[in-house]
Design a protein around this motif. Structure first.
Motif, PDB file in Angstrom:
ATOM      1  N   THR A  87       0.822  -1.212   0.000  1.00 35.44           N
ATOM      2  CA  THR A  87       0.000   0.000   0.000  1.00 35.44           C
ATOM      3  C   THR A  87       0.851   1.255   0.000  1.00 35.44           C
ATOM      4  N   ASP A 101      -6.927  -1.062  -5.590  1.00 33.33           N
ATOM      5  CA  ASP A 101      -7.948  -1.152  -4.560  1.00 33.33           C
ATOM      6  C   ASP A 101      -7.296  -1.636  -3.268  1.00 33.33           C
ATOM      7  N   GLU A 102      -7.212  -0.745  -2.258  1.00 31.72           N
ATOM      8  CA  GLU A 102      -6.548  -1.097  -1.010  1.00 31.72           C
ATOM      9  C   GLU A 102      -7.342  -2.114  -0.195  1.00 31.72           C
ATOM     10  N   THR A 103      -8.636  -2.195  -0.432  1.00 29.38           N
ATOM     11  CA  THR A 103      -9.460  -3.140   0.334  1.00 29.38           C
ATOM     12  C   THR A 103      -9.242  -4.576  -0.126  1.00 29.38           C
ATOM     13  N   THR A 104      -9.305  -4.792  -1.445  1.00 28.25           N
ATOM     14  CA  THR A 104      -9.150  -6.145  -1.986  1.00 28.25           C
ATOM     15  C   THR A 104      -7.730  -6.456  -2.427  1.00 28.25           C
ATOM     16  N   LYS A 105      -6.826  -5.427  -2.348  1.00 32.93           N
ATOM     17  CA  LYS A 105      -5.431  -5.597  -2.781  1.00 32.93           C
ATOM     18  C   LYS A 105      -5.343  -6.017  -4.249  1.00 32.93           C
TER      19      LYS A 105
END
Length: 346
Positions: A87, A101-105
């Motif tokens: 990230t 997308d930082e949530t789903t990598k």
């Protein structure tokens, strides 16, 4: 000299080198100095099918050839595998088309923004405006040679006299594409109108890069005469022309950013007997051409809207060139409006 060329027998304790473009791939950690590794300091770049080393500007379409290019810098071998993106370095993915997308990598492709739909202000009730017409010098010379520019006493007012339909001996022509049947008015009146015995082409012709074909049956021809005499593919009702015998002229078009040029192929047009008028969505063309004074009349329901005040017409020896100014300036898929059934079939 590379480590593998030194003739060392035991290579079990050798380590892989992770420098981009390293020739040796594996090395002896006990013999690793500042000139042991020949590598590229930058990672390769891939764009539009081209692979390139940005450090030395060497490129290739083949990935194997790219890897075979020797490095442009010397240094120590690197036994440490480069870290995966985290990230902290997501900025490298914040490009025009990619989002991290930082949530789903995951790296997500961002579709291009949807262009706002252009609303066309079509008004067929507008009065038709006569278009500016220019007769080219080549056509004037051709008319003088053929002596067909003289005023015709029977059509001195510029209007082609129409044949009365109540004359039973008048010969009529079927106007359907591919049907060349001719009958008199009396013969047509005696036949039942519901009989579908006309073998014709229901869809218009296509002319592209020297090949011509009917869009309904897709049989392509290089010879125009074979294309013209190709039998129809659909049975239907005859479409009798009960007035002046009209001919059909081939036409095509090409797009420019601001204009659309429509070419109608009619040889030796008579300027006095031709008229061109348009409003913002309709183009009306009336031609008389050739030594036999053939006529061509057509009303185009235009694909998009135009500015008729800026449109113009050039009369050449072999064709009529009509320049239509687009309003708005969008690409036209065709000259006329595409029927809904053809859009659904695509």
């Amino acid at each position: 000299m590379s480590d593998q060329s030194k003739g060392v027998g035991d290579t079990s304790d050798w380590l892989p080198c992770f420098n981009p473009g390293c020739v040796d791939k594996r090395f002896d950690p006990k013999d690793n100095n500042d000139i042991s590794c020949c590598y590229h300091p930058n990672m390769p770049v891939f764009h539009d099918g081209i692979k390139r080393w940005p450090c030395c500007k060497r490129s290739s379409c083949d990935f194997t050839t790219l890897l075979a290019y020797p490095g442009c810098m010397k240094g120590k071998h690197n036994p440490e595998k480069p870290p995966m993106p985290t990230t902290d370095n997501t900025a490298m993915f914040q490009s025009k088309d990619l989002i991290y997308d930082e949530t789903t990598k995951e790296i997500i492709y961002k579709p291009p923004p949807v262009k706002p739909e252009v609303t066309l202000q079509r008004d067929q009730s507008q009065p038709l405006m006569a278009l500016s017409t220019c007769v080219m010098p080549s056509l004037k010379a051709a008319l003088e040679r053929l002596n067909i520019a003289a005023t015709d006493h029977q059509t001195s007012n510029g209007v082609v006299p129409k044949v009365e339909c109540n004359q039973s001996g008048v010969q009529l022509h079927c106007e359907n594409n591919g049907c060349n049947l001719k009958k008199t008015v009396a013969q047509v009146d005696q036949e039942a109108e519901l009989i579908e015995d006309c073998l014709h082409h229901p869809k218009p012709p296509v002319f592209h890069e020297g090949v011509q074909y009917w869009s309904c049956c897709q049989k392509k021809h290089i010879d125009f005469e074979k294309f013209r005499t190709q039998p129809g593919c659909t049975l239907g009702r005859h479409k009798w022309g009960r007035g002046t015998t009209r001919t059909k002229c081939r036409f095509d078009f090409f797009n420019n950013p601001k204009t659309l040029t429509l070419n109608i192929y009619a040889k030796n047009c008579i300027p006095d007997k031709c008229s061109f008028a348009a409003n913002n969505c309709t183009l009306q063309v009336e031609l008389m051409y050739g030594t036999d004074h053939s006529s061509y009349n057509k009303t185009f329901d235009l694909f998009s809207t135009i500015d008729p005040s800026q449109c113009s017409v050039n009369l050449n020896v072999t064709k009529v060139e009509i320049k239509l100014f687009k309003d708005p300036t969008i690409a036209w898929k065709a000259v006329e409006v595409i029927p809904d059934e053809e859009i659904q079939s695509e």
